[in-house]
Design a protein around this motif. Structure first.
Motif, PDB file in Angstrom:
ATOM      1  N   LYS A 145       0.805  -1.218   0.000  1.00 31.53           N
ATOM      2  CA  LYS A 145       0.000   0.000   0.000  1.00 31.53           C
ATOM      3  C   LYS A 145       0.844   1.276   0.000  1.00 31.53           C
ATOM      4  CE  LYS A 145      -3.891  -2.275   2.293  1.00 31.53           C
ATOM      5  NZ  LYS A 145      -4.713  -2.361   3.524  1.00 31.53           N
ATOM      6  N   LEU A 146       2.162   1.141   0.091  1.00 38.22           N
ATOM      7  CA  LEU A 146       3.012   2.302  -0.136  1.00 38.22           C
ATOM      8  C   LEU A 146       2.831   2.823  -1.562  1.00 38.22           C
ATOM      9  CD1 LEU A 146       6.411   1.387   1.574  1.00 38.22           C
ATOM     10  CD2 LEU A 146       4.999   3.379   2.084  1.00 38.22           C
ATOM     11  N   ASN A 147       2.418   1.909  -2.470  1.00 37.94           N
ATOM     12  CA  ASN A 147       2.084   2.268  -3.847  1.00 37.94           C
ATOM     13  C   ASN A 147       3.298   2.749  -4.640  1.00 37.94           C
ATOM     14  OD1 ASN A 147       0.176   2.373  -5.918  1.00 37.94           O
ATOM     15  ND2 ASN A 147      -0.278   4.531  -5.573  1.00 37.94           N
ATOM     16  N   LEU A 148       4.453   2.130  -4.395  1.00 37.90           N
ATOM     17  CA  LEU A 148       5.621   2.410  -5.225  1.00 37.90           C
ATOM     18  C   LEU A 148       5.438   1.787  -6.601  1.00 37.90           C
ATOM     19  CD1 LEU A 148       6.859   2.723  -2.237  1.00 37.90           C
ATOM     20  CD2 LEU A 148       9.042   2.296  -3.365  1.00 37.90           C
ATOM     21  N   PRO A 149       6.062   2.353  -7.630  1.00 33.18           N
ATOM     22  CA  PRO A 149       5.946   1.750  -8.969  1.00 33.18           C
ATOM     23  C   PRO A 149       6.465   0.314  -9.024  1.00 33.18           C
ATOM     24  CG  PRO A 149       6.792   3.984  -9.121  1.00 33.18           C
ATOM     25  CD  PRO A 149       6.766   3.636  -7.664  1.00 33.18           C
ATOM     26  N   ASN A 150       7.447  -0.030  -8.167  1.00 30.11           N
ATOM     27  CA  ASN A 150       7.998  -1.388  -8.168  1.00 30.11           C
ATOM     28  C   ASN A 150       7.533  -2.187  -6.954  1.00 30.11           C
ATOM     29  OD1 ASN A 150       9.412   0.141  -6.338  1.00 30.11           O
ATOM     30  ND2 ASN A 150      11.408  -0.744  -6.797  1.00 30.11           N
ATOM     31  N   ALA A 219      10.901  11.695  -3.868  1.00 30.06           N
ATOM     32  CA  ALA A 219      10.706  11.394  -5.287  1.00 30.06           C
ATOM     33  C   ALA A 219       9.219  11.346  -5.589  1.00 30.06           C
ATOM     34  CB  ALA A 219      11.357  10.058  -5.639  1.00 30.06           C
ATOM     35  N   LYS A 220       8.781  12.146  -6.560  1.00 28.16           N
ATOM     36  CA  LYS A 220       7.393  12.145  -7.001  1.00 28.16           C
ATOM     37  C   LYS A 220       7.231  11.193  -8.180  1.00 28.16           C
ATOM     38  CE  LYS A 220       6.683  16.912  -5.493  1.00 28.16           C
ATOM     39  NZ  LYS A 220       6.298  18.288  -5.897  1.00 28.16           N
ATOM     40  N   ASN A 225      -0.963  10.526  -7.407  1.00 27.05           N
ATOM     41  CA  ASN A 225      -1.593  11.838  -7.597  1.00 27.05           C
ATOM     42  C   ASN A 225      -1.018  12.560  -8.822  1.00 27.05           C
ATOM     43  OD1 ASN A 225      -3.309  13.997  -7.079  1.00 27.05           O
ATOM     44  ND2 ASN A 225      -1.902  14.952  -5.595  1.00 27.05           N
ATOM     45  N   ASN A 226      -0.884  11.819  -9.919  1.00 29.02           N
ATOM     46  CA  ASN A 226      -0.428  12.386 -11.201  1.00 29.02           C
ATOM     47  C   ASN A 226       0.931  13.085 -11.104  1.00 29.02           C
ATOM     48  OD1 ASN A 226      -2.810  11.609 -12.648  1.00 29.02           O
ATOM     49  ND2 ASN A 226      -3.887  13.315 -11.648  1.00 29.02           N
ATOM     50  N   GLY A 227       1.786  12.548 -10.256  1.00 30.85           N
ATOM     51  CA  GLY A 227       3.134  13.101 -10.149  1.00 30.85           C
ATOM     52  C   GLY A 227       3.265  14.284  -9.224  1.00 30.85           C
ATOM     53  N   ASN A 228       2.183  14.654  -8.527  1.00 29.69           N
ATOM     54  CA  ASN A 228       2.239  15.778  -7.603  1.00 29.69           C
ATOM     55  C   ASN A 228       2.583  15.354  -6.182  1.00 29.69           C
ATOM     56  OD1 ASN A 228       1.387  18.030  -9.393  1.00 29.69           O
ATOM     57  ND2 ASN A 228      -0.475  16.795  -9.585  1.00 29.69           N
ATOM     58  N   ASN A 229       2.525  14.059  -5.898  1.00 28.21           N
ATOM     59  CA  ASN A 229       2.961  13.495  -4.620  1.00 28.21           C
ATOM     60  C   ASN A 229       3.870  12.315  -4.896  1.00 28.21           C
ATOM     61  OD1 ASN A 229       0.090  14.743  -3.907  1.00 28.21           O
ATOM     62  ND2 ASN A 229       1.275  14.620  -2.012  1.00 28.21           N
ATOM     63  N   GLY A 230       4.455  11.785  -3.834  1.00 24.04           N
ATOM     64  CA  GLY A 230       5.372  10.677  -4.037  1.00 24.04           C
ATOM     65  C   GLY A 230       5.805  10.035  -2.732  1.00 24.04           C
ATOM     66  N   ILE A 231       7.026   9.530  -2.723  1.00 28.54           N
ATOM     67  CA  ILE A 231       7.583   8.826  -1.572  1.00 28.54           C
ATOM     68  C   ILE A 231       8.693   9.679  -0.966  1.00 28.54           C
ATOM     69  CG2 ILE A 231       8.693   6.728  -0.749  1.00 28.54           C
ATOM     70  CD1 ILE A 231       5.864   6.295  -1.791  1.00 28.54           C
ATOM     71  N   ARG A 232       8.541   9.977   0.319  1.00 32.16           N
ATOM     72  CA  ARG A 232       9.549  10.745   1.047  1.00 32.16           C
ATOM     73  C   ARG A 232      10.347   9.799   1.942  1.00 32.16           C
ATOM     74  NH1 ARG A 232       6.553  14.593   3.581  1.00 32.16           N
ATOM     75  NH2 ARG A 232       6.987  16.172   1.971  1.00 32.16           N
ATOM     76  N   THR A 257       3.332  10.516   0.605  1.00 36.49           N
ATOM     77  CA  THR A 257       2.788  11.803   1.031  1.00 36.49           C
ATOM     78  C   THR A 257       1.346  12.016   0.586  1.00 36.49           C
ATOM     79  OG1 THR A 257       3.670  12.933  -0.950  1.00 36.49           O
ATOM     80  CG2 THR A 257       5.077  12.848   1.017  1.00 36.49           C
ATOM     81  N   TYR A 258       0.807  11.091  -0.207  1.00 32.96           N
ATOM     82  CA  TYR A 258      -0.580  11.215  -0.682  1.00 32.96           C
ATOM     83  C   TYR A 258      -1.551  10.434   0.199  1.00 32.96           C
ATOM     84  CZ  TYR A 258      -4.524  11.396  -3.934  1.00 32.96           C
ATOM     85  OH  TYR A 258      -5.755  11.605  -4.518  1.00 32.96           O
ATOM     86  N   ASN A 259      -1.215   9.165   0.515  1.00 33.93           N
ATOM     87  CA  ASN A 259      -2.154   8.365   1.308  1.00 33.93           C
ATOM     88  C   ASN A 259      -1.728   8.173   2.761  1.00 33.93           C
ATOM     89  OD1 ASN A 259      -0.165   6.378   1.320  1.00 33.93           O
ATOM     90  ND2 ASN A 259      -1.227   5.016  -0.115  1.00 33.93           N
ATOM     91  N   GLY A 260      -0.547   8.682   3.145  1.00 33.20           N
ATOM     92  CA  GLY A 260      -0.116   8.615   4.539  1.00 33.20           C
ATOM     93  C   GLY A 260       0.490   7.298   4.963  1.00 33.20           C
TER      94      GLY A 260
END
Length: 357
Positions: A145-150, A219-220, A225-232, A257-260
């Protein structure tokens, strides 16, 4: 006669410039046999490449520009020595950058390169241990659920599986052991400067006995969120020399940073050369997901024994055990294992050989 003198004079003038430039071809080959206790419900034994370190072929070069200034470059291709196929799907997909380096003013590079979560939290923190700590020691677990591309592989960017495209990076010179770095990668989106971009910062201090490191990367990604949020990501860590042994520790925080969704990693390890040719490394990590990740957790213990056949070649044996807890999606998954377990535990064993040239 005049033509001959001009020719000889030209050679004499150009020769020092050639002597002050260099290009080095280098590489690492890592091959071995891996056993996993559970890949989708079944055990597996298979040939595997590039797990102690990535199997790579690279070029690096310098040119002296005068006054202490050098032009530098690096090109690295990550490939599978079992099949010969490129791992990244692109020529020099591992690293490809060019830059300027000066002993007084620091280093400026541009291209596809590593951010400071890997450069400082892994390369610098481990130091000599990097040679004997396989990629299995880094992070992966039940955190989809971190929702990383990989997926959840290398979620805190310490495994070196992720490089930063279209980036510009600067590192200061070493001031009595202290060093700082900053990076920005351009997203390239029209009318949205920050979209799909990456920012990274690093700070390190080191001497003969102690190394302390800190790093930050945001990294967004297009799928968040269409590239406006990402993984910190951010982390702190280091190592200390205790007699002949090295003890290392690290804490990292990873957040969508989008879903917490958020994971904290607590890791401690060590390195001990019990003979001039024999070494052991040991690592324990605890990965703790928050409520968005269903409070999923992972524990992992890792042990490697290595025997040096020469300064550039060694053989090794590695044993890893991971067990997880949480919701129904809490399935054990050791990074680099080749597949997720169908249950809450996974064991990996490997024997292999690494050679550098």
């Amino acid at each position: 006669m005049i033509k001959k003198l001009i020719y000889l004079l030209g050679i004499a003038v150009c020769a020092p410039a050639f002597a002050q430039s260099s290009v080095t071809l280098y590489g690492i080959l890592d091959s071995g046999i891996t056993f996993t206790s559970n890949q989708s419900g079944k055990s597996n034994v298979f040939f595997q490449s590039g797990t102690m370190v990535p199997t790579v072929l690279g070029f690096r070069g310098t040119e002296d520009l005068g006054g202490g200034l050098q032009a530098i470059f690096k090109l690295v291709d990550n490939f599978n020595d079992g099949t010969g196929a490129m791992v990244n799907g692109a020529l020099f997909g591992k690293e490809a950058w060019v830059g300027l380096q000066d002993a007084k003013f620091g280093t400026l590079t541009a291209g596809n390169q590593f951010d400071f979560m890997f450069k400082y939290m892994t390369i610098d923190r481990w130091g000599i241990m990097l040679k004997y700590n396989p990629v299995y020691y880094t992070q992966q677990g039940p955190f989809a659920k971190l929702n990383l591309p990989n997926g959840a592989m290398d979620f805190d960017r310490t495994a070196g599986s992720i490089t930063t495209n279209n980036s510009v990076s600067y590192e200061t010179p070493n001031y009595n052991g202290l060093k700082f770095g900053a990076m920005y990668a351009f997203g390239g989106q029209t009318g949205a400067f920050g979209q799909d971009s990456t920012q990274s910062l690093g700070l390190r201090y080191g001497n003969a006995a102690v190394t302390l490191d800190a790093a930050y990367t945001y990294a967004k990604f297009a799928n968040i969120n269409n590239g406006n949020n990402g993984i910190r990501n951010w982390g702190i860590g280091g190592r200390v020399l205790v007699y002949d042994a090295l003890v290392d520790a690290m804490f990292t925080n990873t957040e969508n940073t989008y879903n917490g969704a958020r994971v904290n990693v607590y890791e401690v390890g060590g390195f001990y050369p019990f003979t001039p040719a024999d070494e052991i490394t040991l690592s324990y990590q605890f990965d703790q997901g928050n409520a968005v990740l269903s409070d999923n957790k992972a524990h992992q213990v890792s042990l490697t024994y290595a025997h040096d056949l020469s300064k550039k070649t060694f053989v090794y044996a590695t044993v890893i055990r991971q067990w997880v807890s949480g919701d129904g999606q809490a399935l054990a998954s050791i990074i680099g294992s080749g597949g997720t377990s169908s249950g809450s535990t996974q064991t990996l064993c490997r024997i292999g050989m690494t050679i550098r040239f």
